[in-house]
Design a protein around this motif. Sequence first.
Motif: not given
Length: 82
Positions: A9-17, A34-42, A69-75
Amino acid sequence: MIVKDVLYDNESLAIYFEPESKLIHLKWKGFASSDNFRDGLNFALAVVKEHRVENWLGNLKLMESILPPDEEWATKVWYPQI
């Protein structure tokens, strides 16, 4: 009864299981740097691998634009791993 464990859980994303249904739920809260996007997806990728997740739910209602750049990284990097 379905129990959701908050794993991230941070300011841009929460992950539940949800262990019973092997469901990961990503709830985006707005713009993700970028850091939050990539950290969250990883982090989500690690959960998928560790818990053998079978179901994925993404709530994108509040998500804002993804930087090119984040879209390219994700892809190129993230999607092939998931």
